[in-house]
Design an enzyme around this catalytic site. Sequence first.
Site, PDB file in Angstrom:
ATOM      1  N   ASP A  93      50.360   0.763 -33.213  1.00 35.12           N
ATOM      2  CA  ASP A  93      50.898   2.011 -32.688  1.00 35.12           C
ATOM      3  C   ASP A  93      52.105   2.498 -33.488  1.00 35.12           C
ATOM      4  OD1 ASP A  93      50.594   3.762 -30.242  1.00 35.12           O
ATOM      5  OD2 ASP A  93      52.695   3.200 -29.966  1.00 35.12           O
ATOM      6  N   ASP A  98      45.399  -3.371 -29.434  1.00 39.77           N
ATOM      7  CA  ASP A  98      46.380  -2.320 -29.684  1.00 39.77           C
ATOM      8  C   ASP A  98      47.771  -2.962 -29.649  1.00 39.77           C
ATOM      9  OD1 ASP A  98      47.667   0.238 -29.718  1.00 39.77           O
ATOM     10  OD2 ASP A  98      45.897   1.082 -28.740  1.00 39.77           O
ATOM     11  N   HIS A 154      42.537   8.725 -27.458  1.00 41.83           N
ATOM     12  CA  HIS A 154      43.108   8.969 -26.131  1.00 41.83           C
ATOM     13  C   HIS A 154      44.272   9.956 -26.152  1.00 41.83           C
ATOM     14  CE1 HIS A 154      45.623   6.132 -28.129  1.00 41.83           C
ATOM     15  NE2 HIS A 154      46.560   6.278 -27.206  1.00 41.83           N
ATOM     16  N   ASP A 155      44.710  10.379 -27.333  1.00 39.88           N
ATOM     17  CA  ASP A 155      45.814  11.339 -27.448  1.00 39.88           C
ATOM     18  C   ASP A 155      45.329  12.741 -27.810  1.00 39.88           C
ATOM     19  OD1 ASP A 155      47.688   9.300 -27.049  1.00 39.88           O
ATOM     20  OD2 ASP A 155      47.951   8.957 -29.204  1.00 39.88           O
ATOM     21  N   GLU A 213      48.629   3.301 -36.993  1.00 40.45           N
ATOM     22  CA  GLU A 213      48.713   4.690 -36.553  1.00 40.45           C
ATOM     23  C   GLU A 213      49.965   5.290 -37.180  1.00 40.45           C
ATOM     24  OE1 GLU A 213      49.045   7.504 -32.595  1.00 40.45           O
ATOM     25  OE2 GLU A 213      50.372   5.810 -32.950  1.00 40.45           O
TER      26      GLU A 213
HETATM   27  O1  TEU Z   1      50.874   7.966 -30.194  1.00 44.08           O
HETATM   28  C1  TEU Z   1      51.828   8.497 -31.074  1.00 44.08           C
HETATM   29  C2  TEU Z   1      51.829   9.939 -31.186  1.00 44.08           C
HETATM   30  O2  TEU Z   1      52.192  10.440 -32.205  1.00 44.08           O
HETATM   31  C3  TEU Z   1      51.389  10.734 -29.980  1.00 44.08           C
HETATM   32  O3  TEU Z   1      52.378  10.629 -29.027  1.00 44.08           O
HETATM   33  C4  TEU Z   1      51.170  12.151 -30.337  1.00 44.08           C
HETATM   34  O4  TEU Z   1      52.330  12.705 -30.872  1.00 44.08           O
HETATM   35  C5  TEU Z   1      50.811  12.950 -29.130  1.00 44.08           C
HETATM   36  O5  TEU Z   1      49.928  12.198 -28.361  1.00 44.08           O
HETATM   37  C6  TEU Z   1      50.124  14.232 -29.521  1.00 44.08           C
HETATM   38  O6  TEU Z   1      49.709  14.911 -28.375  1.00 44.08           O
HETATM   39  C7  TEU Z   1      50.918   6.633 -29.854  1.00 44.08           C
HETATM   40  C8  TEU Z   1      49.882   6.343 -28.791  1.00 44.08           C
HETATM   41  O7  TEU Z   1      48.614   6.574 -29.312  1.00 44.08           O
HETATM   42  C9  TEU Z   1      50.195   7.180 -27.585  1.00 44.08           C
HETATM   43  O8  TEU Z   1      49.216   7.069 -26.585  1.00 44.08           O
HETATM   44  C10 TEU Z   1      51.532   6.731 -27.061  1.00 44.08           C
HETATM   45  O9  TEU Z   1      51.897   7.575 -26.001  1.00 44.08           O
HETATM   46  C11 TEU Z   1      52.613   6.774 -28.133  1.00 44.08           C
HETATM   47  O10 TEU Z   1      52.190   6.231 -29.377  1.00 44.08           O
HETATM   48  C12 TEU Z   1      53.788   5.942 -27.707  1.00 44.08           C
HETATM   49  O11 TEU Z   1      53.432   4.586 -27.696  1.00 44.08           O
END
Ligand code: TEU
Length: 571
Positions: free
Chosen positions: A206, A98, A338-339, A265
């Site tokens: 990311d 990542d 994970h989000d 992403e």
């Molecule tokens: O996620 C980006 C992102 O768009 C998320 O923050 C999303 O908006 C949110 O989770 C929706 O609930 C990436 C990573 O996957 C995330 O874990 C990080 O917190 C974020 O970037 C910052 O690095």
Amino acid sequence: MTEPWWKRATVYQVYPRSFADSDGDGIGDLPGLISRLDYLERLGVDVVWVSPFLRSPQHDKGYDISDYRDVDPLFGTLGDVDELIAGLHARGMRFMMDVVVNHTSDQHPWFQASRRSRDDPRREWYWWRPPRPGTIAGQSGAEPTNWMSYFVEPSWTLDEATGEYYLHLFSRHQPDLNWENPDVRHEIYEMLRFWLDRGVDGLRMDVINMISKRLPLEDGPLRPGTSLGDGTAGFISGPRIHEYLRELHQQVIAGRDQVLITVGETPAVTLDEAVRFSDPERAELDMVFQFEHVGLDHGPGGVFDLGTLRVVELKESFDRWQRALAERGWNSLYWCNHDQPRAVSRFGSDDPEHRVASAKLLATVLHLQRGTPFIFQGEELGMTNFPFDSVEQFRDVESVNHRRFAVESGQGEAEILESLRQRSRDNARTPMQWTDGPHAGFSTATPWMPVNPNHRTINAESQIDDPDSVFSHYRRLIALRRELPVVAHGDFTMLLPAHDQIMAFARRHDDRELLVIANMSSRPAAASLDRAAAWSTSVRILCDEAESRTTPSEQLRLAPWEAQVYLRKVI
Ligand code: TEU
């Protein structure tokens, strides 16, 4: 023409903090993951993507990196990474890292130098701006633009020492790097080469479509019910994004592109941009994560605004993405990460009566589309959302900040709890359910996040040898993608588009055609199938022995969450 290997591959995402704990501190780690590689091999996945394990103060659970070249002691050592890579390679699997390079931690030495003085050589490595003209530094409204961060606070934080604000699209502990600066880009490319030389086979990048900012930085439209604005026009797919990605490709990927897999992403990415990012002729990325289908149940206020998911809209969305990337580019396929909340609780049903059937159905309708599927740890067991019963229980920075914001804007506790229960990222981050024993076999100590009490019935141990389990179903789908070219390469035609329960589609490649019919509801469903006669010689696949001789009839009848898959030779 040989197709890239990753078109037949399935990726598995590990969130290391919640996967397996080897040293009894309640937090998962790399040796824990290494001890579970046989499980991943058994599932049959080709690539393992591991969420960040580099040095980090953990404000955003590792997505805030303070040293790009060392492992956080919470997770292990560089030696553990080498062992992990060797263990994966020995089992024929690849390792995807990542890469978080839109921002660093505020503890990163680059940012520490940058904030030291206005004329430090690293000042321009981040985004610094004076207070808005006519305002007083530190007062609300003095922020250089009105943007709200993704974590529900202003996107700018004042640094008292130099009297200027720095930009952070995420938390105040995650300052955005300034990619306009060639030295920043150079350092990042060198760091990526360091990891590839160490044996990394894949990169998950990311929020990579946010690295180019539109200049000058300007206010965005106000977000409903707040005094902050939506800044996305200023940073989503900004003016230099394709230039940066092509440069990264030339500097880092070129020469290794036959063996590597890259996925960006890209929140809020459009169809056209996704084609540009993943068109092999442009040499940027192999594929991107798009967010359309995981935003369909968001109301106008965003992720915590509970909207309703409609099956017809979900099908329209899948159909659009399948068609848009049919000629050029490539799709990634996912329900979970994970989000995101757990898919079975969100798109299926976690009612014990329907959980297993709906978890299998979700796997079927996703994995049989064209694209590279991604599985998030525990999805292959049908793990569900957590039964949170108090707003105090949430840990994630996004949830914590949302709660504060919602209280300030007058929402009641019951309403806040309900939206966090459904949408919090913490749902995905409870420990992996290995057994029905203490702490679900995740750790010998109390885990950093509580284990879901349903681990007594939902756990890996009870599923790996059960041919009817959700795990075994995922295993068959992964194998099918490798065995049947129609799964990886077939075209895609959505059927019954207006049906509000059934998702049905056909895939065709050479002389093989695949038909998928799935009832995405907890009620029985019926429909009539066009061209039913063509399917009279098909075989039903992915089903129990007893059903294996049936062929689809013109009058379809499906039980709640029933999915049927047929394969035929076209004559
Ligand atoms: O996620 C980006 C992102 O768009 C998320 O923050 C999303 O908006 C949110 O989770 C929706 O609930 C990436 C990573 O996957 C995330 O874990 C990080 O917190 C974020 O970037 C910052 O690095």
